[in-house]
Design a protein around this motif. Structure first.
Motif, PDB file in Angstrom:
ATOM      1  N   GLY A  74      -8.127   1.076  -1.330  1.00 26.05           N
ATOM      2  CA  GLY A  74      -6.978   1.891  -1.687  1.00 26.05           C
ATOM      3  C   GLY A  74      -5.773   1.118  -2.180  1.00 26.05           C
ATOM      4  O   GLY A  74      -4.703   1.703  -2.362  1.00 26.05           O
TER       5      GLY A  74
ATOM      6  N   ASP B  67      -6.187   5.700  -5.201  1.00 24.49           N
ATOM      7  CA  ASP B  67      -7.356   6.445  -4.759  1.00 24.49           C
ATOM      8  C   ASP B  67      -8.481   5.473  -4.378  1.00 24.49           C
ATOM      9  O   ASP B  67      -8.960   4.718  -5.218  1.00 24.49           O
ATOM     10  N   PRO B  68      -8.942   5.474  -3.108  1.00 20.41           N
ATOM     11  CA  PRO B  68      -9.999   4.542  -2.698  1.00 20.41           C
ATOM     12  C   PRO B  68     -11.283   4.683  -3.500  1.00 20.41           C
ATOM     13  O   PRO B  68     -12.041   3.712  -3.638  1.00 20.41           O
TER      14      PRO B  68
ATOM     15  N   ASP C 100       0.816  -1.216   0.000  1.00 15.22           N
ATOM     16  CA  ASP C 100       0.000   0.000   0.000  1.00 15.22           C
ATOM     17  C   ASP C 100       0.849   1.266   0.000  1.00 15.22           C
ATOM     18  O   ASP C 100       0.434   2.319   0.492  1.00 15.22           O
TER      19      ASP C 100
END
Length: 372
Positions: A304, A291-292, A194
């Protein structure tokens, strides 16, 4: 092959996501009916535009597309999970990759329709074991292979986080690994699944945007030390462009004539193809933060997080530009292939200039054995 690393510590050269139907190069095969080419021309034009792009240059908001019913993303809105792995035969799980559902998009439907052509179907039968399935290939004569290829036809595999790519998919699986992790593109430590690559700095590109991550199969739950994935086609990549420039994720291919036009035909002459000649572009499996609101969690299961086959230009913001810089060769596995008989294919790795490494030979895997 097993592959020899060109850089870093990975056992293969690997990369990211790519366009599809232009990869098939179907209309340029002389035996394919003119009617088929006319029917697929509109699809070809769309498919050359495929994209996913770096986190910082997302082209559109996935949520908006889905809610409005516009665009290809709407085809992934109604997620249908893969069937449960019902037996001990790993072939039952081949089609459910790289994510845990198969949306059966319009591209998939078009693939099934086109497979009825004798020439197209012949390629799929020989390389993928059928027109709606997949075939695993292992190093010939090696009783304990550490990696294997899976070549798909029109089985629905290959969907990416832009809801494209679910035809003519190809994968390279490495050995199992107990741990989930990412390695930097240069073989050092990655920044994790992430990570934030939005700065576009050299460090962010090497350690995040183009890092190489382990891959956990969504059905078997086996975790692979390395995984490369991409797409394959007939003849050469350039032949499939039919005189057009590559656009979208692989616009960098326009400046790489050696890779673009590489083929396994006699004397490199596409008019002399006589071994069901094919090409393959595989890319490293990469993951990073995104971008979630794009809802990539539909695919990855993590808000995300974006994961895909990394065929993007090296520099952020270059997606689709005619002067885009290519991926690192440590991110990419370009190959050309020849089919000899029902149990022998030959694969050669391609260099930037289009020259080939020594041909290696593969046979159909015995799926009851490791590493599955």
């Amino acid at each position: 092959f097993p592959f020899t690393p060109l850089s870093g510590t990975w056992p293969i050269t690997s990369p990211r996501r790519a366009p599809m139907l232009h990869r098939m190069s179907l209309c340029s095969v002389s035996a394919v009916a003119v009617a088929l080419c006319a029917a697929t021309a509109a699809v070809d034009a769309k498919e050359v535009q495929r994209l996913r792009g770096p986190a910082v240059v997302a082209s559109s908001n996935l949520t908006t597309q889905v809610l409005s019913g516009d665009g290809d993303m709407s085809q992934c809105a109604g997620i249908q999970a893969c069937d449960a792995w019902a037996s001990d035969n790993v072939e039952d799980a081949f089609y459910c990759s790289p994510f845990g559902f198969v949306p059966h998009t319009s591209d998939y439907q078009g693939c099934l329709s086109a497979s009825g052509d004798a020439t197209i179907g012949g390629f799929l039968d020989r390389w993928a074991g059928g027109r709606d399935r997949a075939q695993a290939w292992c190093e010939k004569g090696n009783p304990n292979p550490s990696n294997y290829f899976v070549i798909h036809s029109c089985d629905g595999s290959g969907i990416q986080t832009d809801c494209m790519g679910d035809t003519w998919y190809v994968e390279l699986f490495g050995p199992w690994d107990d741990n989930d992790y990412c390695l930097a593109n240069d073989g050092g430590g990655g920044w994790g699944f992430d990570c934030d690559s939005s700065s576009g700095s050299d460090d962010a590109l090497v350690h995040c945007q183009h890092q190489k991550c382990t891959f956990r199969h969504p059905v078997t739950n086996h975790n692979y030390q390395y995984y490369s994935c991409g797409w394959w086609g007939v003849g050469s990549y350039g032949e499939g462009l039919q005189g057009q420039q590559a656009t979208g994720a692989e616009s960098w291919m326009n400046g790489q004539a050696g890779l673009r036009d590489a083929n396994s035909c006699d004397d490199g002459d596409l008019s002399k193809c006589n071994h069901w000649n094919t090409y393959f572009f595989l890319y490293a499996w990469t993951c990073h933060g995104d971008d979630p609101s794009k809802h990539t969690d539909w695919f990855t299961g993590e808000s995300g997080r974006n994961c895909y086959c990394d065929n993007e230009p090296w520099t952020n913001g270059m997606h689709g530009k005619p002067d885009a810089d290519p991926p690192s060769m440590s991110t990419m596995t370009p190959l050309v292939g020849r089919y000899f008989d029902d149990d022998t294919i030959g694969l050669s790795q391609v260099n930037w200039d289009g020259s080939h490494a020594e041909e290696k030979y593969y046979q159909k895997c015995e799926t009851e054995k490791q590493p599955w």
